[in-house]
Scaffold this motif. Structure first.
Motif, PDB file in Angstrom:
ATOM      1  N   LEU A  45       0.589  -1.239  -0.404  1.00  0.00           N
ATOM      2  CA  LEU A  45      -0.158  -0.031  -0.111  1.00  0.00           C
ATOM      3  C   LEU A  45       1.012   1.255  -0.037  1.00  0.00           C
ATOM      4  O   LEU A  45       1.876   0.910   0.619  1.00  0.00           O
ATOM      5  CB  LEU A  45      -1.090   0.152   1.546  1.00  0.00           C
ATOM      6  CG  LEU A  45      -1.623   1.365   1.053  1.00  0.00           C
ATOM      7  CD1 LEU A  45      -2.665   0.794   0.245  1.00  0.00           C
ATOM      8  CD2 LEU A  45      -2.732   1.027   2.948  1.00  0.00           C
ATOM      9  N   SER A  46       0.733   2.347  -0.899  1.00  0.00           N
ATOM     10  CA  SER A  46       1.208   3.078  -0.585  1.00  0.00           C
ATOM     11  C   SER A  46       0.623   4.237  -1.017  1.00  0.00           C
ATOM     12  O   SER A  46      -0.469   4.698  -1.885  1.00  0.00           O
ATOM     13  CB  SER A  46       2.088   3.635  -2.113  1.00  0.00           C
ATOM     14  OG  SER A  46       2.286   4.921  -2.082  1.00  0.00           O
ATOM     15  N   VAL A  47       0.635   5.856   0.126  1.00  0.00           N
ATOM     16  CA  VAL A  47      -0.391   7.093  -0.519  1.00  0.00           C
ATOM     17  C   VAL A  47       0.789   8.107  -0.117  1.00  0.00           C
ATOM     18  O   VAL A  47       1.460   8.132   0.686  1.00  0.00           O
ATOM     19  CB  VAL A  47      -1.204   6.863   1.168  1.00  0.00           C
ATOM     20  CG1 VAL A  47      -1.797   8.310   1.473  1.00  0.00           C
ATOM     21  CG2 VAL A  47      -2.471   5.867   0.736  1.00  0.00           C
ATOM     22  N   ASP A  64      -6.351   8.885  -8.125  1.00  0.00           N
ATOM     23  CA  ASP A  64      -5.510  10.220  -7.959  1.00  0.00           C
ATOM     24  C   ASP A  64      -6.595  10.756  -8.330  1.00  0.00           C
ATOM     25  O   ASP A  64      -6.723  11.311  -8.468  1.00  0.00           O
ATOM     26  CB  ASP A  64      -4.580  10.085  -9.438  1.00  0.00           C
ATOM     27  CG  ASP A  64      -3.778  11.319  -9.851  1.00  0.00           C
ATOM     28  OD1 ASP A  64      -2.918  11.857  -8.380  1.00  0.00           O
ATOM     29  OD2 ASP A  64      -3.097  11.983 -10.687  1.00  0.00           O
ATOM     30  N   TYR A  65      -6.117  11.955  -6.959  1.00  0.00           N
ATOM     31  CA  TYR A  65      -7.131  13.072  -7.032  1.00  0.00           C
ATOM     32  C   TYR A  65      -5.890  14.248  -7.086  1.00  0.00           C
ATOM     33  O   TYR A  65      -5.548  14.622  -5.868  1.00  0.00           O
ATOM     34  CB  TYR A  65      -7.802  13.070  -5.533  1.00  0.00           C
ATOM     35  CG  TYR A  65      -8.758  14.488  -5.409  1.00  0.00           C
ATOM     36  CD1 TYR A  65      -9.818  14.903  -5.953  1.00  0.00           C
ATOM     37  CD2 TYR A  65      -8.215  15.065  -4.299  1.00  0.00           C
ATOM     38  CE1 TYR A  65     -10.708  15.859  -6.292  1.00  0.00           C
ATOM     39  CE2 TYR A  65      -8.946  16.733  -4.563  1.00  0.00           C
ATOM     40  CZ  TYR A  65     -10.042  16.780  -4.649  1.00  0.00           C
ATOM     41  OH  TYR A  65     -10.570  18.362  -4.342  1.00  0.00           O
ATOM     42  N   GLN A  66      -6.205  15.450  -7.565  1.00  0.00           N
ATOM     43  CA  GLN A  66      -5.812  16.636  -7.792  1.00  0.00           C
ATOM     44  C   GLN A  66      -6.499  18.063  -7.388  1.00  0.00           C
ATOM     45  O   GLN A  66      -7.933  17.654  -8.209  1.00  0.00           O
ATOM     46  CB  GLN A  66      -4.383  16.791  -8.596  1.00  0.00           C
ATOM     47  CG  GLN A  66      -3.053  16.065  -8.822  1.00  0.00           C
ATOM     48  CD  GLN A  66      -2.495  15.714  -9.867  1.00  0.00           C
ATOM     49  OE1 GLN A  66      -1.991  17.120  -9.826  1.00  0.00           O
ATOM     50  NE2 GLN A  66      -2.457  14.315 -10.622  1.00  0.00           N
ATOM     51  N   THR A  67      -6.572  19.166  -6.883  1.00  0.00           N
ATOM     52  CA  THR A  67      -6.444  20.017  -7.621  1.00  0.00           C
ATOM     53  C   THR A  67      -5.850  21.660  -6.957  1.00  0.00           C
ATOM     54  O   THR A  67      -5.034  21.419  -6.978  1.00  0.00           O
ATOM     55  CB  THR A  67      -7.696  20.560  -5.849  1.00  0.00           C
ATOM     56  OG1 THR A  67      -8.740  21.549  -6.374  1.00  0.00           O
ATOM     57  CG2 THR A  67      -7.510  20.461  -4.730  1.00  0.00           C
ATOM     58  N   SER A  79      -3.141   6.873  -3.581  1.00  0.00           N
ATOM     59  CA  SER A  79      -3.014   6.071  -2.909  1.00  0.00           C
ATOM     60  C   SER A  79      -3.487   4.597  -4.236  1.00  0.00           C
ATOM     61  O   SER A  79      -4.242   4.944  -4.959  1.00  0.00           O
ATOM     62  CB  SER A  79      -4.394   6.569  -2.489  1.00  0.00           C
ATOM     63  OG  SER A  79      -6.098   6.246  -2.567  1.00  0.00           O
ATOM     64  N   ARG A  80      -2.589   3.781  -3.749  1.00  0.00           N
ATOM     65  CA  ARG A  80      -2.770   2.938  -4.607  1.00  0.00           C
ATOM     66  C   ARG A  80      -2.372   1.498  -3.721  1.00  0.00           C
ATOM     67  O   ARG A  80      -1.274   1.931  -2.690  1.00  0.00           O
ATOM     68  CB  ARG A  80      -1.422   2.922  -5.788  1.00  0.00           C
ATOM     69  CG  ARG A  80       0.129   3.151  -5.757  1.00  0.00           C
ATOM     70  CD  ARG A  80       1.005   3.258  -6.639  1.00  0.00           C
ATOM     71  NE  ARG A  80       0.455   4.511  -7.206  1.00  0.00           N
ATOM     72  CZ  ARG A  80       1.094   5.142  -8.747  1.00  0.00           C
ATOM     73  NH1 ARG A  80       2.008   4.047  -9.004  1.00  0.00           N
ATOM     74  NH2 ARG A  80       0.566   6.280  -8.868  1.00  0.00           N
TER      75      ARG A  80
END
Length: 698
Positions: A291-293, A354-357, A334-335
């Motif tokens: 797990l990677s965040v 994947d979330y970006q803003t 996160s993956r």
């Protein structure tokens, strides 16, 4: 984080760069190290020591010319960053980077809208730079050309302290310090590793009105929480103040390439400050699961003074000649990776979100003031624009790898990319109406690769993938003809690429070849550029066909030979020029042929020397193909001496000469510049010397 996502779905943000004994260049993964030979995609890796070897350590253009398919050029203009394109994607950019995703230790140097920059990359801290050419990674979105992934050094024992300095032509100075180290071996709870680097660069500039100063700091701190998990803190800051010399007409370039007439008249300049932080958590859930965040946030502030005359700004809808931007960006990726068997076939799955803003406050001001009846140019005047822009994306993705037989493997995945844009206009005065608006873009992005091992030292592959590239906020910001409002007529570009390739190791040589074709619909191209401001449009169809060849050889222990050749035929397949039909014309900003050759004698200690030769064929500067930057070939020499004394000290003294034969050439072009000021000249013969001193705490 690694970029060989087609071939290593086990990749996560926990990248631990390893160097296989038989491979000088590798692609890193969480548990497994995949060599460049075994990667079924066009991937090149440049290690950090190569980036720093007898080099100023200021720009990526110094050492990336040996990557086929990558066109990276120094504008000699620190207000606009490097001109960088992969397989021709990104050539339209008048500043910054388009069409290519850039990452540094897992933190995007590319914003959610697709606009990137390289100014925050600290070459002193680089462990490796991986370049993936083509849209063959589903773990990254909103790019057509590929991915550039920078991994910085992870500190190890024993601790080392390094100081370096460089002095070159045009009053260029760079001073740097770096500290690396660790407690423990990184496997036990409480073990800590660190890399801290800082540098300052100043230059008078090759051209008039091109002086600049840049302060850069980078830090990486890792803490082993327990035997299964690790936390890494990443910090980066850059502060740039640079004058902008602007482009020249062909007559001006040939008459005096160092001049900058408009720049001095309007005192064109740009200041940029960016600070960002990231936190990465990596955990091995089981022998087969990881797990990677990665979470990050940053702020970037920019003020730019442009060379726009007073008269156009008297139009009540004109946004002015001074731009002020304040950007706040953040994101989380996160993956989860699982390795196992399905129907007796070894398979790896990686899935993530994947979330970006990005939140931007954009203001425009007049670039003049009136005092006592006199107009003073290059001064911030009245407000002419005030808006708040938001852009965000949410992308789920899935990547799989199947080892079908001992020799045959399949990699396949898909990403669903969604990008939203919203603008609120807060400057509604008189004839300047409400220019608020919104847009959204969505696209499925599949990718697949099939690799067959002819032998342990020879692999062939075929791959196919789709790229998706939205307009950036800056590209949406202006309409042609000085019309008010945002350019919502722009549509995202979609590209489909097929590729076949071969990689083989012969002795200590790695030979690679790739043949590709990319067809693009609605390609984003420059419409017109004037006064530092560029408008954009969609070209209906374009096609890129190319061949990329490279050879990396070590004929002797201390010798290295590196060669690369790129042929890229990039043309319009439909009319993008209005009344003047340019179907079949070459896409501007792209060289059809690029060549590179380097020979180095570089023992670990003592005398060393090297030479490089770069070839660039002519580049069209406009859609009509009526303006051209000529072909050029330039050479460089470097030499130095490394001395180790008292075991702990290492002294490296070196010097170099660039453009050895004093060629007159254009370093880069401003595509479709409205006043025919396409040309950004490169310097003639120039020199540099450097000293690096390191101390190891044994």
């Amino acid at each position: 984080m690694s970029l060989s996502l087609l071939v290593a779905p086990a990749l996560s943000l926990l990248s631990s760069p390893l160097l296989a004994a038989e491979e000088t260049l590798v692609v890193t993964a969480t548990q497994d190290t995949i060599s460049e030979l075994d990667t079924p995609a066009a991937v090149s890796v440049v290690n950090g020591e190569e980036m720093r070897h007898a080099a100023p350590r200021i720009n990526l253009s110094e050492r990336l010319s040996g990557v086929p398919g990558l066109q990276v050029q120094n504008r000699q203009n620190y207000a606009q960053d490097l001109q960088l394109s992969v397989r021709g994607f990104g050539s339209r950019a008048t500043y910054g980077v388009r069409g290519v995703r850039i990452y540094v230790d897992g933190i995007p140097a590319t914003m959610p809208d697709g606009q990137g920059q390289t100014s925050n990359i600290d070459i002193n801290s680089v462990e490796s730079i991986e370049v993936l050419r083509g849209p063959f990674s589903v773990l990254y979105g909103n790019a057509s050309g590929g991915v550039i992934n920078v991994t910085t050094t992870t500190g190890t024992q024993p601790p080392t302290l390094e100081a370096s300095t460089y002095y070159g032509s045009f009053g260029s100075w760079r001073n740097s310090v770096k500290a690396t180290g660790a407690t423990g071996d990184g496997t036990q709870a409480g073990d800590v590793d660190y890399t801290i680097s800082a540098s300052r660069f100043t230059t008078h500039g090759y051209r008039h009105h091109s002086s600049a100063q840049k302060n850069l700091a980078n830090a990486k701190l890792g803490v082993r929480l327990n035997e299964a998990s690790k936390l890494t803190l990443l910090l980066n800051s850059v502060d740039i103040d640079a004058n902008d010399p602007g482009g020249l007409t062909e007559q001006e370039w040939r008459g005096n390439p160092q001049q900058a007439p408009r720049a001095e008249q309007y005192n064109t300049r740009k200041s940029t400050k960016q600070t960002q932080a990231g936190l990465r958590y990596d955990r091995q859930l089981s022998a087969n699961d990881d797990l990677s965040v990665m979470a990050y946030a940053g702020v970037r502030e920019t003020t730019q003074y442009q060379s726009i005359p007073v008269a156009p700004q008297l139009n009540p809808t004109h946004p002015g000649g001074v731009i002020e931007l304040s950007r706040h960006y953040q994101g989380i990726d996160s993956r989860w990776t699982h390795r196992g068997n399905l129907l007796a076939v070894p398979v790896t799955f990686t899935t993530g979100l994947d979330y970006q803003t990005l939140s931007e406050k954009r203001k425009g001001y007049e670039n003049f003031v009136a005092e006592n009846g006199i107009t003073l140019l290059g001064e911030k005047g009245d407000l002419r624009r005030n808006e708040r822009n938001l852009m965000w994306n949410l992308d789920p993705y899935l990547q799989t790898a199947w080892q079908l037989t001992d020799k045959l493997s399949l990699d396949a995945g898909v990403r669903f990319s969604s990008v939203w844009f919203d603008s609120n206009d807060n400057y509604i005065i008189g004839k300047n109406g409400d220019d608020s608006g919104d847009a959204s873009y969505h696209k499925w992005l599949p990718a697949a690769a099939l690799k067959y091992a002819l032998s342990d030292a020879w692999n062939i592959y075929t791959s196919a993938g789709r790229g998706f590239e939205t307009p950036t906020i800056n590209e949406l910001s202006y309409r042609d003809g000085n019309l008010p409002g945002l350019n919502f007529a722009l549509q995202p570009a979609t590209s489909d690429t097929v590729e076949v390739g071969s990689k083989t190791r012969v002795g200590n040589s790695l030979l690679s070849a790739a043949l590709f074709q990319t067809d693009t619909d609605n390609e984003l191209v420059a419409d017109q550029s004037s006064g530092g401001r560029t408008t954009y449009k969609n070209a209906a169809e374009t096609r890129r066909r190319g061949i990329e060849l490279s050879a990396d050889s070590q004929p002797g222990y201390d010798w290295r030979v590196k060669m690369a050749w790129t042929y890229l035929d990039a043309t319009y397949r439909s009319n993008a020029c209005g009344t003047d039909d340019c179907t079949g014309n070459r896409i501007p900003g792209i060289a059809r042929n690029m060549g590179y050759a380097a020979l180095e004698y570089a023992p670990p200690e003592g005398f060393y020397a090297g030479t490089e030769v770069r070839y660039m064929s002519d580049i069209q500067a406009n859609d009509e193909n009526t303006a051209t930057a000529p072909t050029y070939t330039v050479a460089s020499l470097n030499s130095g001496y490394k001395l180790r004394f008292r075991e702990r000290w290492m002294l490296d003294v070196w010097g170099r000469v660039d453009n050895l034969f004093d060629r007159v050439y254009v370093g880069s072009v401003i595509v479709n510049e409205g006043n025919n000021r396409y040309y950004e000249p490169a310097p003639g013969r120039n020199y540099g010397v450097g000293v690096n001193l390191s101390y190891t705490f044994l």
